[in-house]
Scaffold this motif. Structure first.
Motif, PDB file in Angstrom:
ATOM      1  N   ALA A 119       0.871  -1.268  -0.028  1.00 13.32           N
ATOM      2  CA  ALA A 119      -0.017   0.058   0.044  1.00 13.32           C
ATOM      3  C   ALA A 119       0.941   1.423  -0.074  1.00 13.32           C
ATOM      4  O   ALA A 119       2.008   1.107   0.639  1.00 13.32           O
ATOM      5  N   GLY A 120       0.555   2.235  -0.826  1.00 11.94           N
ATOM      6  CA  GLY A 120       1.241   3.591  -0.796  1.00 11.94           C
ATOM      7  C   GLY A 120       2.763   3.439  -1.749  1.00 11.94           C
ATOM      8  O   GLY A 120       3.266   4.394  -2.022  1.00 11.94           O
ATOM      9  N   SER A 121       2.895   2.278  -2.309  1.00 16.46           N
ATOM     10  CA  SER A 121       3.964   2.033  -3.224  1.00 16.46           C
ATOM     11  C   SER A 121       3.804   3.103  -4.353  1.00 16.46           C
ATOM     12  O   SER A 121       2.723   3.038  -4.974  1.00 16.46           O
ATOM     13  N   PRO A 122       4.859   3.668  -4.883  1.00 15.47           N
ATOM     14  CA  PRO A 122       4.843   4.451  -6.200  1.00 15.47           C
ATOM     15  C   PRO A 122       4.700   3.297  -7.294  1.00 15.47           C
ATOM     16  O   PRO A 122       4.313   3.870  -8.370  1.00 15.47           O
ATOM     17  N   LEU A 123       4.814   2.043  -7.135  1.00 11.78           N
ATOM     18  CA  LEU A 123       4.494   1.214  -8.135  1.00 11.78           C
ATOM     19  C   LEU A 123       3.081   0.312  -7.947  1.00 11.78           C
ATOM     20  O   LEU A 123       3.053  -0.436  -8.810  1.00 11.78           O
ATOM     21  N   ALA A 124       2.504   0.829  -7.215  1.00 10.47           N
ATOM     22  CA  ALA A 124       1.232   0.093  -6.817  1.00 10.47           C
ATOM     23  C   ALA A 124       0.355   0.256  -8.180  1.00 10.47           C
ATOM     24  O   ALA A 124       0.389   1.210  -8.826  1.00 10.47           O
ATOM     25  N   PRO A 125      -0.391  -0.937  -8.412  1.00 14.16           N
ATOM     26  CA  PRO A 125      -1.389  -0.822  -9.774  1.00 14.16           C
ATOM     27  C   PRO A 125      -2.343   0.490  -9.832  1.00 14.16           C
ATOM     28  O   PRO A 125      -2.461   0.922 -10.666  1.00 14.16           O
ATOM     29  N   GLU A 126      -2.642   0.766  -8.491  1.00 15.20           N
ATOM     30  CA  GLU A 126      -3.745   1.984  -8.595  1.00 15.20           C
ATOM     31  C   GLU A 126      -2.935   3.304  -8.579  1.00 15.20           C
ATOM     32  O   GLU A 126      -3.470   4.507  -8.811  1.00 15.20           O
ATOM     33  N   SER A 127      -1.627   3.290  -8.770  1.00 10.14           N
ATOM     34  CA  SER A 127      -0.683   4.721  -8.709  1.00 10.14           C
ATOM     35  C   SER A 127      -0.597   5.075 -10.194  1.00 10.14           C
ATOM     36  O   SER A 127      -0.203   4.236 -11.028  1.00 10.14           O
ATOM     37  N   GLU A 128      -0.334   6.321 -10.396  1.00 14.88           N
ATOM     38  CA  GLU A 128       0.285   6.791 -11.757  1.00 14.88           C
ATOM     39  C   GLU A 128       1.367   6.161 -12.123  1.00 14.88           C
ATOM     40  O   GLU A 128       1.873   6.038 -13.139  1.00 14.88           O
ATOM     41  N   GLY A 129       2.394   5.883 -10.985  1.00 13.28           N
ATOM     42  CA  GLY A 129       3.759   5.463 -11.226  1.00 13.28           C
ATOM     43  C   GLY A 129       4.115   4.056 -11.539  1.00 13.28           C
ATOM     44  O   GLY A 129       4.914   3.467 -11.926  1.00 13.28           O
ATOM     45  N   ASN A 130       2.605   3.454 -11.497  1.00 13.03           N
ATOM     46  CA  ASN A 130       2.645   2.093 -11.968  1.00 13.03           C
ATOM     47  C   ASN A 130       2.848   1.980 -13.604  1.00 13.03           C
ATOM     48  O   ASN A 130       3.313   1.124 -14.353  1.00 13.03           O
ATOM     49  N   ALA A 131       2.639   3.042 -14.432  1.00 16.32           N
ATOM     50  CA  ALA A 131       2.774   3.128 -15.888  1.00 16.32           C
ATOM     51  C   ALA A 131       4.248   2.846 -16.180  1.00 16.32           C
ATOM     52  O   ALA A 131       4.925   3.550 -15.569  1.00 16.32           O
ATOM     53  N   PHE A 132       4.393   2.674 -17.599  1.00  9.97           N
ATOM     54  CA  PHE A 132       5.719   2.520 -17.912  1.00  9.97           C
ATOM     55  C   PHE A 132       6.218   4.115 -18.513  1.00  9.97           C
ATOM     56  O   PHE A 132       5.178   4.891 -18.608  1.00  9.97           O
ATOM     57  N   LYS A 133       7.441   4.330 -18.280  1.00 12.16           N
ATOM     58  CA  LYS A 133       7.854   5.670 -18.649  1.00 12.16           C
ATOM     59  C   LYS A 133       7.634   5.907 -20.073  1.00 12.16           C
ATOM     60  O   LYS A 133       7.490   4.891 -20.960  1.00 12.16           O
ATOM     61  N   ASP A 134       7.512   7.074 -20.459  1.00 14.01           N
ATOM     62  CA  ASP A 134       6.956   7.326 -21.910  1.00 14.01           C
ATOM     63  C   ASP A 134       7.590   6.793 -22.954  1.00 14.01           C
ATOM     64  O   ASP A 134       7.142   6.030 -24.053  1.00 14.01           O
ATOM     65  N   PHE A 135       9.103   6.616 -22.956  1.00 12.13           N
ATOM     66  CA  PHE A 135      10.163   6.235 -23.965  1.00 12.13           C
ATOM     67  C   PHE A 135       9.809   4.908 -24.161  1.00 12.13           C
ATOM     68  O   PHE A 135      10.064   4.302 -25.344  1.00 12.13           O
ATOM     69  N   VAL A 136       9.288   4.305 -22.938  1.00  6.43           N
ATOM     70  CA  VAL A 136       9.123   2.722 -23.244  1.00  6.43           C
ATOM     71  C   VAL A 136       7.678   2.476 -23.633  1.00  6.43           C
ATOM     72  O   VAL A 136       7.420   1.773 -24.746  1.00  6.43           O
ATOM     73  N   GLU A 137       6.834   3.017 -23.247  1.00  9.30           N
ATOM     74  CA  GLU A 137       5.119   2.923 -23.668  1.00  9.30           C
ATOM     75  C   GLU A 137       5.304   3.262 -25.172  1.00  9.30           C
ATOM     76  O   GLU A 137       4.624   2.503 -26.044  1.00  9.30           O
ATOM     77  N   GLU A 138       5.861   4.374 -25.752  1.00 12.44           N
ATOM     78  CA  GLU A 138       5.804   4.564 -26.912  1.00 12.44           C
ATOM     79  C   GLU A 138       6.385   3.547 -27.779  1.00 12.44           C
ATOM     80  O   GLU A 138       6.190   3.370 -29.137  1.00 12.44           O
ATOM     81  N   ARG A 139       7.196   2.647 -27.428  1.00  9.88           N
ATOM     82  CA  ARG A 139       7.842   1.524 -28.216  1.00  9.88           C
ATOM     83  C   ARG A 139       7.046   0.221 -28.164  1.00  9.88           C
ATOM     84  O   ARG A 139       7.468  -0.628 -29.178  1.00  9.88           O
ATOM     85  N   ARG A 140       6.287   0.036 -27.341  1.00 13.19           N
ATOM     86  CA  ARG A 140       5.458  -1.012 -27.229  1.00 13.19           C
ATOM     87  C   ARG A 140       4.775  -1.203 -28.242  1.00 13.19           C
ATOM     88  O   ARG A 140       4.041  -0.465 -29.003  1.00 13.19           O
ATOM     89  N   GLY A 141       4.745  -2.368 -28.934  1.00 13.57           N
ATOM     90  CA  GLY A 141       4.090  -2.721 -29.944  1.00 13.57           C
ATOM     91  C   GLY A 141       4.436  -2.553 -31.342  1.00 13.57           C
ATOM     92  O   GLY A 141       3.891  -2.586 -32.342  1.00 13.57           O
ATOM     93  N   ARG A 142       5.846  -1.834 -31.438  1.00 13.33           N
ATOM     94  CA  ARG A 142       6.203  -1.409 -32.659  1.00 13.33           C
ATOM     95  C   ARG A 142       7.557  -2.128 -33.462  1.00 13.33           C
ATOM     96  O   ARG A 142       7.974  -1.877 -34.457  1.00 13.33           O
ATOM     97  N   GLY A 143       7.604  -3.351 -32.624  1.00 10.88           N
ATOM     98  CA  GLY A 143       8.708  -4.091 -33.110  1.00 10.88           C
ATOM     99  C   GLY A 143       7.994  -4.999 -34.204  1.00 10.88           C
ATOM    100  O   GLY A 143       7.124  -5.278 -34.295  1.00 10.88           O
ATOM    101  N   THR A 144       9.119  -5.476 -35.042  1.00 12.96           N
ATOM    102  CA  THR A 144       8.627  -6.823 -35.954  1.00 12.96           C
ATOM    103  C   THR A 144       8.744  -7.928 -35.470  1.00 12.96           C
ATOM    104  O   THR A 144       8.300  -9.020 -36.310  1.00 12.96           O
ATOM    105  N   GLY A 145       9.258  -8.148 -34.240  1.00 15.58           N
ATOM    106  CA  GLY A 145       9.439  -9.574 -33.601  1.00 15.58           C
ATOM    107  C   GLY A 145       8.336  -9.825 -32.494  1.00 15.58           C
ATOM    108  O   GLY A 145       7.378  -9.097 -32.284  1.00 15.58           O
ATOM    109  N   PRO A 146       8.526 -10.727 -31.776  1.00 17.26           N
ATOM    110  CA  PRO A 146       7.478 -11.315 -30.718  1.00 17.26           C
ATOM    111  C   PRO A 146       7.614 -10.321 -29.850  1.00 17.26           C
ATOM    112  O   PRO A 146       8.684  -9.889 -29.429  1.00 17.26           O
ATOM    113  N   GLU A 147       6.387  -9.841 -28.959  1.00 18.45           N
ATOM    114  CA  GLU A 147       6.370  -9.287 -27.920  1.00 18.45           C
ATOM    115  C   GLU A 147       5.608  -9.894 -26.595  1.00 18.45           C
ATOM    116  O   GLU A 147       4.743 -10.312 -26.878  1.00 18.45           O
TER     117      GLU A 147
END
Length: 197
Positions: A62-90
């Motif tokens: 509870a209260g962790s910056p990485l808790a699922p209900e926290s905004e901090g759980n999200a991937f950093k933008d530079f990673v999120e922007e790359r998800r699904g962009r590859g030509t190989g398995p993910e």
């Protein structure tokens, strides 16, 4: 450093590159170049059709910056922007403990079914989830490459009033993993050169 050969089907495991690690909760970090090196390696994997595993830590505390209900759980933008962009398995793996091998879905099964015997670790934190995953990977028989400059960690207090800086912890991890033959500690440049066609 020896020339590193990166297999054509080597997996890249991107561990816990989440917004919550930007929180002051963690304290002082090392390696300001970590994100740039992570991004370069992710790009190379996606360009060459190699498999990429994105890992997210869903903290049960509870209260962790990485808790699922926290905004901090999200991937950093530079990673999120790359998800699904590859030509190989993910693959997306979620976990609540240090080792990715205890996440869902089961990483070991996924790697073995794909015939993958080598993987590269990047992400956060060097001496926590990255090191734990490398140790388990080595124990399970994988060839683990650990580009030490494509990750970072934080200063830490331990028992008996002992403290260690992020840089000291990074060096200790590198020596333990490499010297103990759990993984081969390399640089981002070594990995990128090893993927050259």
């Amino acid at each position: 450093m020896e020339n590193i050969k990166v297999e054509a089907n080597a997996a890249l495991i991107v561990i816990d590159v989440q917004k919550g690690f930007e929180d002051a909760f963690w304290g002082r970090r090392d390696n300001a170049d970590a994100e740039r090196n992570m991004a370069a390696i992710i790009d190379r994997w996606q360009e060459t059709g190699r498999p990429v595993v994105f890992v997210r830590h869903d903290s049960p505390r509870a209260g962790s910056p990485l808790a699922p209900e926290s905004e901090g759980n999200a991937f950093k933008d530079f990673v999120e922007e790359r998800r699904g962009r590859g030509t190989g398995p993910e693959l997306l793996v979620t976990k609540t403990v240090n080792s990715v091998f205890y996440g869902e879905p089961d990483l070991d099964t996924w790697l073995k079914e794909a015939g993958i015997g080598q993987f590269v670790i990047v992400g956060i934190q060097t001496n926590m989830c990255n090191e734990t995953t490398a140790r388990m990977g080595g124990n399970l028989g994988y060839d683990v490459l650990f580009p030490i400059d494509a990750m970072h960690t934080f200063d830490l207090a331990g028992p008996f009033g002992w403290t260690r800086s992020a840089e000291e912890l990074t060096r200790a991890t590198a020596v333990s993993l490499h010297g103990g033959k759990f993984a081969r500690v390399v640089t981002a440049e070594d990995v990128l050169k090893g993927t050259a066609v």
